[in-house]
Design a protein around this motif. Structure first.
Motif, PDB file in Angstrom:
ATOM      1  N   ILE A  53      22.634 -13.352 -23.954  1.00  0.00           N
ATOM      2  CA  ILE A  53      22.524 -13.572 -25.313  1.00  0.00           C
ATOM      3  C   ILE A  53      24.033 -14.882 -25.660  1.00  0.00           C
ATOM      4  N   GLY A  54      24.679 -13.716 -25.263  1.00  0.00           N
ATOM      5  CA  GLY A  54      26.460 -14.831 -25.533  1.00  0.00           C
ATOM      6  C   GLY A  54      27.126 -13.669 -25.572  1.00  0.00           C
ATOM      7  N   GLU A  55      28.440 -14.061 -26.185  1.00  0.00           N
ATOM      8  CA  GLU A  55      29.760 -13.563 -26.423  1.00  0.00           C
ATOM      9  C   GLU A  55      30.503 -14.006 -28.138  1.00  0.00           C
ATOM     10  N   MET A  56      31.578 -12.674 -28.274  1.00  0.00           N
ATOM     11  CA  MET A  56      31.815 -13.258 -29.401  1.00  0.00           C
ATOM     12  C   MET A  56      33.609 -12.261 -29.584  1.00  0.00           C
ATOM     13  N   PRO A  57      34.362 -12.682 -30.644  1.00  0.00           N
ATOM     14  CA  PRO A  57      35.398 -12.364 -30.748  1.00  0.00           C
ATOM     15  C   PRO A  57      35.035 -11.516 -31.605  1.00  0.00           C
ATOM     16  N   ILE A  58      35.413 -10.222 -31.567  1.00  0.00           N
ATOM     17  CA  ILE A  58      35.616  -8.918 -32.826  1.00  0.00           C
ATOM     18  C   ILE A  58      36.778  -8.344 -32.966  1.00  0.00           C
ATOM     19  N   SER A  59      37.438  -7.816 -34.406  1.00  0.00           N
ATOM     20  CA  SER A  59      38.695  -7.781 -34.850  1.00  0.00           C
ATOM     21  C   SER A  59      38.449  -6.238 -34.821  1.00  0.00           C
ATOM     22  N   ILE A  60      39.215  -5.612 -33.538  1.00  0.00           N
ATOM     23  CA  ILE A  60      39.135  -3.988 -33.549  1.00  0.00           C
ATOM     24  C   ILE A  60      39.706  -3.337 -34.969  1.00  0.00           C
ATOM     25  N   THR A  61      38.723  -2.795 -34.963  1.00  0.00           N
ATOM     26  CA  THR A  61      39.494  -1.656 -36.717  1.00  0.00           C
ATOM     27  C   THR A  61      39.370  -0.329 -36.353  1.00  0.00           C
ATOM     28  N   SER A  62      39.485   0.312 -35.600  1.00  0.00           N
ATOM     29  CA  SER A  62      40.325   1.664 -35.521  1.00  0.00           C
ATOM     30  C   SER A  62      41.403   1.523 -34.978  1.00  0.00           C
ATOM     31  N   THR A  63      42.122   1.974 -35.347  1.00  0.00           N
ATOM     32  CA  THR A  63      43.656   2.163 -34.854  1.00  0.00           C
ATOM     33  C   THR A  63      44.122   3.136 -33.447  1.00  0.00           C
ATOM     34  N   PRO A  64      44.733   2.234 -32.765  1.00  0.00           N
ATOM     35  CA  PRO A  64      45.616   3.312 -31.514  1.00  0.00           C
ATOM     36  C   PRO A  64      45.811   4.547 -31.408  1.00  0.00           C
ATOM     37  N   SER A  65      46.463   5.015 -32.570  1.00  0.00           N
ATOM     38  CA  SER A  65      46.502   6.448 -32.881  1.00  0.00           C
ATOM     39  C   SER A  65      46.009   6.917 -32.716  1.00  0.00           C
ATOM     40  N   LYS A  75      29.749  -8.007 -38.246  1.00  0.00           N
ATOM     41  CA  LYS A  75      29.176  -8.845 -40.035  1.00  0.00           C
ATOM     42  C   LYS A  75      28.227  -9.453 -39.382  1.00  0.00           C
ATOM     43  N   ASN A  76      26.302  -9.088 -39.809  1.00  0.00           N
ATOM     44  CA  ASN A  76      25.607  -9.989 -39.496  1.00  0.00           C
ATOM     45  C   ASN A  76      26.020 -11.601 -39.961  1.00  0.00           C
ATOM     46  N   VAL A  77      26.024 -12.225 -38.561  1.00  0.00           N
ATOM     47  CA  VAL A  77      26.535 -14.147 -39.496  1.00  0.00           C
ATOM     48  C   VAL A  77      25.402 -14.968 -38.605  1.00  0.00           C
ATOM     49  N   GLY A  78      25.084 -14.464 -37.096  1.00  0.00           N
ATOM     50  CA  GLY A  78      24.698 -14.993 -35.884  1.00  0.00           C
ATOM     51  C   GLY A  78      23.780 -14.866 -35.204  1.00  0.00           C
ATOM     52  N   LEU A  79      24.052 -15.542 -34.265  1.00  0.00           N
ATOM     53  CA  LEU A  79      22.450 -15.241 -33.018  1.00  0.00           C
ATOM     54  C   LEU A  79      23.724 -13.992 -32.241  1.00  0.00           C
ATOM     55  N   VAL A  80      24.387 -13.455 -31.567  1.00  0.00           N
ATOM     56  CA  VAL A  80      24.998 -12.431 -31.223  1.00  0.00           C
ATOM     57  C   VAL A  80      25.673 -11.547 -32.006  1.00  0.00           C
ATOM     58  N   SER A  81      25.921 -11.755 -33.005  1.00  0.00           N
ATOM     59  CA  SER A  81      26.013 -10.766 -33.982  1.00  0.00           C
ATOM     60  C   SER A  81      24.820 -10.042 -34.491  1.00  0.00           C
ATOM     61  N   GLY A  82      23.587 -10.648 -34.799  1.00  0.00           N
ATOM     62  CA  GLY A  82      22.198 -10.433 -34.956  1.00  0.00           C
ATOM     63  C   GLY A  82      21.843  -9.654 -33.828  1.00  0.00           C
ATOM     64  N   ALA A  83      22.195  -9.732 -32.995  1.00  0.00           N
ATOM     65  CA  ALA A  83      21.568  -9.033 -31.527  1.00  0.00           C
ATOM     66  C   ALA A  83      22.509  -7.193 -31.734  1.00  0.00           C
ATOM     67  N   LEU A  84      23.527  -7.761 -32.177  1.00  0.00           N
ATOM     68  CA  LEU A  84      24.796  -6.101 -32.246  1.00  0.00           C
ATOM     69  C   LEU A  84      23.754  -5.014 -32.998  1.00  0.00           C
TER      70      LEU A  84
END
Length: 236
Positions: A53-65, A75-84
Motif C-alpha cells: 500500500i505505501g509508507e507514511m511518517p508517524i511521530s513516536i508518541t511513546s517515551t524512550p524512558s 489519525k485516519n486521513v489517507g490511504l496508508v493511515s486508513g489501512a493501518l
C-alpha cells in the motif's frame, strides 16, 4: 552498517481508540535484538509501511524512558493511515527510523517547561511529557496546555489525571466548541495562557499542533517575554 532504507518488521501488540479517527498502536520489533537496541529521542518519527500500500511518517508518541515497546498514534486521513486503522493485534508492519532531530531533552534540565498542544499535535509532546515525568527531579514546574476542536477530539484523556497528579504539574484543557456535557474552558488554546499564570523566566516552551495554530501561539509567547530560542516548535 544498517540500511536506513530497509524496514524492520514490527508486530502490533495492542490498539487503543483515542477518538473516532485516532488510534494508538503499541508495537514491538519482531527481532528481539532490534527491539533491545532501539534508541530514539522524544520528537523523532518513524516511517511506517503497509506492504503493498505505501509508507507514511508517524511521530513516536511513546517515551524512550520506557523500554520493550514503542507507540504510534495515527489519525485516519489517507490511504496508508486508513489501512493501518483497519489492522488488528498480531499484524506485522514495516518500520524505518527513527528520523528527525528530536527535542533537546538534556539541554532543558533544570528548566521550567511549558507544553502547548493542539489536536493530534499532543502525540509527539506526549513522548517528551512522559520522559520528563519519568525523570521528575531533573526539571522544574511543568505546565501542559491542550486544546482540540471538540471534546470528542481530545486524545490521551486516560492520562490527563496521571499528569495532573504529578508534583508541581498544571494541566489545562480547552475545546473550540463544547457540548452539553463539557464544563471546561471553551476557546482556542491561547485563551488558557492567562489562566495558567505563565512566567517566561527560566522556562522553555514546546509547541505542536495544526499549522494554523502555531504562529498565534508563538506570537503570544513572545508577548509574554519568551525569546525565540526558548520556544521549540514542531508540526504535528
Amino acid at each position: 552498517m544498517k540500511d536506513v532504507y530497509f524496514p524492520d518488521i514490527a508486530v502490533i501488540d495492542s490498539i487503543r481508540n483515542e477518538t473516532g479517527d485516532v488510534k494508538t498502536f503499541k508495537m514491538r520489533f519482531k527481532n528481539p535484538k532490534v527491539q533491545n537496541d532501539l534508541t530514539y529521542r522524544s520528537g523523532q518519527f518513524f516511517e511506517a509501511s503497509i506492504f503493498g500500500i505505501g509508507e507514511m511518517p508517524i511521530s513516536i508518541t511513546s517515551t524512550p524512558s520506557r523500554k520493550g515497546f514503542f507507540e504510534l498514534s495515527v489519525k485516519n486521513v489517507g490511504l496508508v493511515s486508513g489501512a493501518l486503522h483497519s489492522m488488528t493485534p498480531g499484524v506485522e508492519v514495516g518500520i524505518r527510523g527513527p528520523f528527525g532531530n528530536g527535542f533537546p531533552y538534556e539541554k532543558v534540565f533544570g528548566k521550567e517547561l511549558l507544553f502547548v498542544g493542539g489536536g493530534i499535535g499532543l502525540a509527539p509532546l506526549r513522548s517528551l511529557i512522559n520522559n520528563v515525568l519519568d525523570n521528575r527531579d531533573s526539571f522544574g514546574k511543568v505546565t501542559i496546555l491542550y486544546g482540540s476542536r471538540t471534546p470528542g477530539d481530545l486524545v490521551f484523556t486516560n492520562e490527563f489525571k496521571l499528569w495532573q497528579d504529578q508534583p508541581d504539574v498544571t494541566m489545562l484543557v480547552t475545546v473550540d466548541r463544547g457540548n452539553e456535557q463539557w464544563t471546561g474552558n471553551v476557546g482556542v488554546v491561547t485563551t488558557l495562557f492567562p489562566k495558567a499564570g505563565i512566567e517566561s523566566e527560566n522556562t522553555v516552551a514546546f509547541v505542536c499542533g495544526p499549522p494554523v495554530m502555531i504562529p498565534f501561539v508563538i506570537k503570544d509567547l513572545l508577548n509574554l517575554g519568551f525569546t525565540e530560542d526558548t520556544i521549540i516548535s514542531t508540526l504535528e
